[in-house]
Scaffold this active site. Structure first.
Site, PDB file in Angstrom:
ATOM      1  N   HIS A 184       0.904  -1.263  -0.005  1.00 27.46           N
ATOM      2  CA  HIS A 184       0.047  -0.062  -0.024  1.00 27.46           C
ATOM      3  C   HIS A 184       0.975   1.377   0.091  1.00 27.46           C
ATOM      4  O   HIS A 184       2.128   1.135  -0.020  1.00 27.46           O
ATOM      5  CB  HIS A 184      -1.050   0.032   1.062  1.00 27.46           C
ATOM      6  CG  HIS A 184      -1.735  -1.273   1.269  1.00 27.46           C
ATOM      7  ND1 HIS A 184      -2.668  -1.901   0.246  1.00 27.46           N
ATOM      8  CD2 HIS A 184      -1.423  -2.467   2.247  1.00 27.46           C
ATOM      9  CE1 HIS A 184      -2.993  -3.014   0.697  1.00 27.46           C
ATOM     10  NE2 HIS A 184      -2.508  -3.504   1.691  1.00 27.46           N
ATOM     11  N   GLU A 196      -1.467   0.350   8.100  1.00 22.25           N
ATOM     12  CA  GLU A 196      -0.793  -0.907   7.170  1.00 22.25           C
ATOM     13  C   GLU A 196       0.369  -0.180   6.512  1.00 22.25           C
ATOM     14  O   GLU A 196       1.615  -0.428   6.492  1.00 22.25           O
ATOM     15  CB  GLU A 196      -1.615  -1.842   6.574  1.00 22.25           C
ATOM     16  CG  GLU A 196      -0.917  -2.890   5.902  1.00 22.25           C
ATOM     17  CD  GLU A 196      -1.505  -3.851   5.087  1.00 22.25           C
ATOM     18  OE1 GLU A 196      -1.052  -4.647   4.517  1.00 22.25           O
ATOM     19  OE2 GLU A 196      -2.814  -3.731   5.005  1.00 22.25           O
ATOM     20  N   HIS A 221       3.268  -6.889   4.443  1.00 17.54           N
ATOM     21  CA  HIS A 221       2.068  -6.362   4.634  1.00 17.54           C
ATOM     22  C   HIS A 221       1.745  -6.714   6.247  1.00 17.54           C
ATOM     23  O   HIS A 221       2.658  -7.433   6.845  1.00 17.54           O
ATOM     24  CB  HIS A 221       1.199  -7.321   3.714  1.00 17.54           C
ATOM     25  CG  HIS A 221       0.924  -7.107   2.154  1.00 17.54           C
ATOM     26  ND1 HIS A 221       0.199  -5.989   2.049  1.00 17.54           N
ATOM     27  CD2 HIS A 221       1.783  -7.207   1.400  1.00 17.54           C
ATOM     28  CE1 HIS A 221       0.668  -5.825   0.485  1.00 17.54           C
ATOM     29  NE2 HIS A 221       1.402  -6.421   0.308  1.00 17.54           N
ATOM     30  N   GLU A 249       2.933 -11.395   5.487  1.00 18.04           N
ATOM     31  CA  GLU A 249       1.876 -10.782   6.421  1.00 18.04           C
ATOM     32  C   GLU A 249       2.242 -11.040   7.866  1.00 18.04           C
ATOM     33  O   GLU A 249       2.296 -12.131   8.319  1.00 18.04           O
ATOM     34  CB  GLU A 249       0.402 -11.598   6.441  1.00 18.04           C
ATOM     35  CG  GLU A 249      -0.160 -11.502   4.886  1.00 18.04           C
ATOM     36  CD  GLU A 249      -0.844 -10.119   4.774  1.00 18.04           C
ATOM     37  OE1 GLU A 249      -0.910  -9.273   5.558  1.00 18.04           O
ATOM     38  OE2 GLU A 249      -1.379  -9.917   3.592  1.00 18.04           O
TER      39      GLU A 249
END
Length: 337
Positions: free
Chosen positions: A125, A162, A218, A300
């Site tokens: 992101h 995030e 992430h 993650e």
């Protein structure tokens, strides 16, 4: 990186139909109680993704060193929490974590075992995505289908995003890899570009750099109570512009090494809601993996919506440990040891 779907929880990933459990891994057994004692050795047989073959999360070995495609989530209380964490993390930030333009790969800062190797780090992101919703919602082709260019990512309940987490972690990881002699390139940094890049472009950046390894960073946005990290591996995909078949085996090796070192260095257990306790998940719906032509995985690091995981993710000291675990997995992969 949160998963689309009903509020009851994320959809389960493709899993093997048979499980063959192997011996306990000493490193994990010392850290994780109960049912997660040891990595599961499993054989993927006739999975819905068409993948087959063995996979095992290996116990970590020492090294010389010490997704993103989710529905938009608007942070709440963002400024207050981020300001507090800026002050809290000042003392545990490590040297080398300052931003540099994403368009230029770093020069190796020292000779070392990774000199001549290129690593692309993809911070999931972008902090600017919240101001560019029209741009990030346009569809791009990821081979198997089309999906949004990018998303805002998720956040903790207190508003720590995030995007901010992944950029900080990327800076820490870059510093560690440069100290090993690697050339490191980020897909975005320091507000450049101001949003995105799109998921297809993120893959192309790694491809154009001829990266020896690419890692997308992430944090998940699952339901409270869902805890732990997982590493996402590319499925064997051959559709449109996507052909991951040449990188599946190497990406799995990279992912296994990162997972093993991550649990050893951070003490974080594998996900209790995805991957069947292995810390490994295979997916074929992520453009950043589908369009990659170099070994690549997503990491993650935990679930931002769980208060216990959130306490780790918002700690600068823990983020440094996460960077070290990921770095050591990359070093082991690139050195073949």
């Amino acid at each position: 990186m949160s998963y689309p779907g009903p509020a009851s929880g994320p959809p389960q990933p493709e899993r093997p139909r048979r499980l063959r459990r192997g011996p306990l891994t000493v490193a994990l057994a010392a850290l994780v109680p109960g049912a997660l004692l040891g990595w599961v050795v499993y054989e993927a047989v006739g999975s819905s993704g068409g993948d087959s073959g063995q996979a095992a999360v290996r116990p970590a070995t020492g090294s010389p060193s010490a997704s993103g495609e989710s529905p938009p989530t608007s942070p709440s209380g963002r400024e207050g929490q981020e300001g507090q964490e800026d002050r809290k993390d000042q003392d545990d930030k490590k040297p080398g974590a300052s931003a540099s333009p994403a368009s230029t790969a770093s020069a190796p800062t020292a000779s070392g075992p990774l000199r001549g190797k290129v690593v692309v780090i993809d911070p999931g992101h972008n902090p600017g995505n919240f101001q560019h919703t029209a741009e990030i919602n346009r569809k791009v082709d990821i081979g198997t289908h089309s999906k949004e260019c990018d998303t805002t990512g998720t956040s903790t309940n207190a508003g720590y995003t995030e995007a901010r987490f992944t950029l900080d972690l990327a800076h820490r990881l870059r510093a560690l890899l440069e100290a090993q002699g690697a050339t490191v390139k980020l897909t975005h940094d320091a507000g450049s570009p101001s949003w995105g890049p799109c998921v297809d472009e993120r893959a192309r950046i790694g491809n154009a750099a001829h990266a020896d390894a690419a890692v997308s960073l992430h944090a998940d946005g699952s339901a409270p109570g869902n805890r732990g990290f997982h590493v996402i591996l590319p499925a064997a995909v051959h559709a449109g512009a996507a052909d991951t078949r040449p990188i599946v085996a190497a990406s799995r090796d990279l992912g296994e090494r990162i997972a093993g070192n991550f649990v050893r260095v951070t003490g974080e257990a594998p996900s209790n809601y995805l991957g069947g306790g292995t810390g490994l998940v295979t997916r074929k719906d992520l453009g950043g993996l589908n369009l990659s032509t170099v070994p690549k995985v997503f990491v993650e690091c935990g679930n931002m919506r769980d208060s216990t995981d959130a306490a780790l993710l918002t700690s600068g000291a823990w983020r440094q440990k996460a960077a070290e675990g990921i770095s050591e997995g990359i070093v082991g992969f690139l050195r073949g040891s």
